[in-house]
Design a protein around this motif. Structure first.
Motif, PDB file in Angstrom:
ATOM      1  N   UNK A 106      10.475   4.486  -4.149  1.00  0.00           N
ATOM      2  CA  UNK A 106      10.956   3.725  -5.299  1.00  0.00           C
ATOM      3  C   UNK A 106      10.212   2.449  -5.621  1.00  0.00           C
ATOM      4  N   UNK A 107       9.195   2.106  -4.848  1.00  0.00           N
ATOM      5  CA  UNK A 107       8.437   0.893  -5.165  1.00  0.00           C
ATOM      6  C   UNK A 107       7.653   1.115  -6.464  1.00  0.00           C
ATOM      7  N   UNK A 108       7.700   0.104  -7.332  1.00  0.00           N
ATOM      8  CA  UNK A 108       7.115   0.230  -8.666  1.00  0.00           C
ATOM      9  C   UNK A 108       5.898  -0.667  -8.892  1.00  0.00           C
ATOM     10  N   UNK A 109       5.546  -1.517  -7.897  1.00  0.00           N
ATOM     11  CA  UNK A 109       4.429  -2.439  -8.065  1.00  0.00           C
ATOM     12  C   UNK A 109       3.533  -2.383  -6.832  1.00  0.00           C
ATOM     13  N   UNK A 110       2.200  -2.516  -7.056  1.00  0.00           N
ATOM     14  CA  UNK A 110       1.253  -2.276  -5.971  1.00  0.00           C
ATOM     15  C   UNK A 110       0.068  -3.238  -6.064  1.00  0.00           C
ATOM     16  N   UNK A 111      -0.499  -3.505  -4.888  1.00  0.00           N
ATOM     17  CA  UNK A 111      -1.695  -4.342  -4.792  1.00  0.00           C
ATOM     18  C   UNK A 111      -2.503  -3.875  -3.585  1.00  0.00           C
ATOM     19  N   UNK A 132     -11.395 -15.837  -6.772  1.00  0.00           N
ATOM     20  CA  UNK A 132     -11.287 -14.379  -6.712  1.00  0.00           C
ATOM     21  C   UNK A 132      -9.919 -13.982  -7.244  1.00  0.00           C
ATOM     22  N   UNK A 133      -9.875 -12.872  -7.943  1.00  0.00           N
ATOM     23  CA  UNK A 133      -8.604 -12.374  -8.449  1.00  0.00           C
ATOM     24  C   UNK A 133      -8.454 -10.914  -8.043  1.00  0.00           C
ATOM     25  N   UNK A 134      -7.233 -10.530  -7.690  1.00  0.00           N
ATOM     26  CA  UNK A 134      -6.959  -9.142  -7.363  1.00  0.00           C
ATOM     27  C   UNK A 134      -5.783  -8.671  -8.193  1.00  0.00           C
ATOM     28  N   UNK A 135      -5.949  -7.530  -8.815  1.00  0.00           N
ATOM     29  CA  UNK A 135      -4.935  -7.021  -9.731  1.00  0.00           C
ATOM     30  C   UNK A 135      -3.681  -6.583  -8.987  1.00  0.00           C
ATOM     31  N   UNK A 136      -2.546  -6.796  -9.637  1.00  0.00           N
ATOM     32  CA  UNK A 136      -1.263  -6.241  -9.212  1.00  0.00           C
ATOM     33  C   UNK A 136      -0.826  -5.308 -10.338  1.00  0.00           C
ATOM     34  N   UNK A 137      -0.552  -4.046 -10.013  1.00  0.00           N
ATOM     35  CA  UNK A 137      -0.307  -3.040 -11.046  1.00  0.00           C
ATOM     36  C   UNK A 137       1.102  -2.479 -10.925  1.00  0.00           C
ATOM     37  N   UNK A 138       1.560  -1.876 -12.012  1.00  0.00           N
ATOM     38  CA  UNK A 138       2.863  -1.224 -11.982  1.00  0.00           C
ATOM     39  C   UNK A 138       2.698   0.268 -11.696  1.00  0.00           C
ATOM     40  N   UNK A 139       3.785   1.005 -11.791  1.00  0.00           N
ATOM     41  CA  UNK A 139       3.759   2.424 -11.437  1.00  0.00           C
ATOM     42  C   UNK A 139       2.859   3.238 -12.364  1.00  0.00           C
ATOM     43  N   UNK A 140       2.588   2.717 -13.564  1.00  0.00           N
ATOM     44  CA  UNK A 140       1.696   3.400 -14.495  1.00  0.00           C
ATOM     45  C   UNK A 140       0.248   2.921 -14.329  1.00  0.00           C
ATOM     46  N   UNK A 141       0.021   2.123 -13.288  1.00  0.00           N
ATOM     47  CA  UNK A 141      -1.292   1.556 -12.972  1.00  0.00           C
ATOM     48  C   UNK A 141      -1.784   0.585 -14.041  1.00  0.00           C
ATOM     49  N   UNK A 142      -0.842  -0.038 -14.742  1.00  0.00           N
ATOM     50  CA  UNK A 142      -1.166  -1.078 -15.722  1.00  0.00           C
ATOM     51  C   UNK A 142      -1.101  -2.434 -15.029  1.00  0.00           C
ATOM     52  N   UNK A 143      -2.110  -3.257 -15.229  1.00  0.00           N
ATOM     53  CA  UNK A 143      -2.148  -4.569 -14.577  1.00  0.00           C
ATOM     54  C   UNK A 143      -1.073  -5.469 -15.178  1.00  0.00           C
TER      55      UNK A 143
END
Length: 420
Positions: A197-202, A24-35
């Protein structure tokens, strides 16, 4: 991946040849929602325990699929680790620049245990691996680990808003790490993290884990053991190449690995000799040892794998009648990979997308074009006893029946000797 058999394929897929791993893989995205990367999870293990063994299995499978669109493409791979697996030889096969190792906390760890594991983590970082930690690394007990952090994951399912604010402030002041808000499940959680200020999300707010069926061709244990023994004896490249050429599963997995983005080479490898020389004995030993754990229990090769080996040797021998050894190597590759569609239960075009092969090899396998395509047509005619097809192909290649039959007997004898 498709599970359909290629049109015109009559042989039933041999289940003993194919090993299916569920990742299984789960995306980690940046502030622009780019993986920017994917965290990988092993869904093949039967029990709930996360162990060093499951780490090895996950990394081994991911290695062979890194660079393919269905798994990670060119993104970073985030892999959960146990502390025991961090010293495993499987990490020597990885291009460190592509991998983020997620380091777990030690629980109620004494300061001396943190100190004892510091050299291992420092060594991994010096080798070029990226390291990710949970927010527990911000505790004073882990102060010596904090400078090693490339990423710190902040778990929004357990952190209250005021705790989150304190940890973000502390991390920004005392580390160079990029912060990742994980387990983001609502718009409110996303807003709370991004506003600070967090720039990365999962998390589920962006993407749920998706399942990938990763396929490997399982070679015979006897072939793997022979390879391991040769490598341990520091045998010649010629001897090692011979073992690879005798087992379709070994050949497929090595070429798949060495041309993957996870291995980190910048040029395409198209022959087994190149693969052996570039990989080196140390990495080859590690790879073979890992492959042994995933191999089938019986050393008896399947009829499909045996046919592929005979085809490869026959095409090589016939090519040597008029071509150089380097060009004959390509003929062998065409022959031994000519049954990948059956081995992997998918169309040949899809199977070739898992590998990096020269255009001439691809044209031969997909459309029977060029000299290599004519050779493959000829060896298929030898198997089918189709006199008309045999005579036409032999005439096209300017090969006599005596040359072809002699080479065929040599190829059969060579394969039988290998299998015995």
């Amino acid at each position: 991946m498709s599970s359909t058999t290629a049109p015109g394929t009559t042989n039933a897929p041999d289940a003993s040849l194919t090993s299916v791993a569920l990742i299984a893989r789960q995306a980690i995205v940046n502030a622009q929602h780019v993986v920017i990367g994917y965290e990988l999870f092993n869904r093949s293990r039967t029990g709930p325990m996360h162990t060093a063994a499951t780490d090895v299995a996950l990394v081994f499978t991911a290695l062979s699929h890194a660079g393919t669109d269905e798994l990670v493409g060119k993104k970073l791979i985030f892999v959960n680790c146990t502390h025991e697996s961090l010293t495993g030889g499987h990490l020597e096969l990885i291009d460190p620049d592509k991998v983020v190792l997620e380091i777990p906390p030690l629980g109620h760890a004494a300061a001396e245990e943190v100190a004892a594991r510091l050299p291992i983590l420092t060594g991994l970082r010096e080798r070029g691996f990226h390291l990710a930690f949970t927010h527990t690394v911000l505790q004073s007990t882990y102060a010596s680990w904090l400078p090693l952090a490339d990423y710190i994951k902040l778990d929004l399912s357990v952190l209250a808003p005021d705790q989150l604010a304190v940890l973000i402030s502390y991390a920004n002041r005392h580390s160079q790490a990029e912060l990742i808000a994980e387990k983001v499940e609502t718009a409110q959680q996303y807003d709370a993290a991004s506003s600070q200020g967090i720039q990365m999300f999962q998390g589920y707010w962006f993407a749920r884990p998706s399942l990938v069926h990763a396929k490997l061709v399982a070679p015979g244990q006897a072939s793997i053991l022979e390879l391991i023994n040769l490598v341990r004896k520091q045998a010649s490249t010629d001897e090692i190449e011979e073992v690879l050429k005798k087992d379709a599963g070994l050949a497929f997995n090595l070429m798949r690995l060495i041309n993957s983005s996870g291995f980190g080479l910048t040029r395409e490898i198209t022959s087994f000799r190149q693969a052996v020389m570039l990989m080196g004995l140390k990495k080859l030993f590690r790879w073979a040892a890992l492959l042994l754990t995933a191999s089938r229990t019986s050393g008896t090769p399947s009829s499909v794998g045996q046919t592929a080996v005979v085809r490869g040797r026959l095409m090589e021998l016939l090519a040597l009648e008029t071509l150089s050894q380097e060009e004959a190597d390509e003929a062998f590759v065409v022959g031994i990979f000519s049954m990948l569609d059956t081995m992997l239960s998918m169309p040949m075009a899809s199977a070739l997308n898992l590998l990096s092969v020269p255009d001439s090899v691809s044209a031969a396998l997909l459309r029977r074009e060029g000299f290599l395509g004519d050779l493959l047509t000829l060896v298929e005619a030898c198997e089918s006893s189709d006199d008309a097809a045999f005579n036409h192909a032999a005439g096209t290649l300017h090969l006599s029946s005596q040359q072809i039959n002699g080479a065929h007997l040599q190829a059969l004898a060579w394969a039988d000797h290998v299998i015995d």
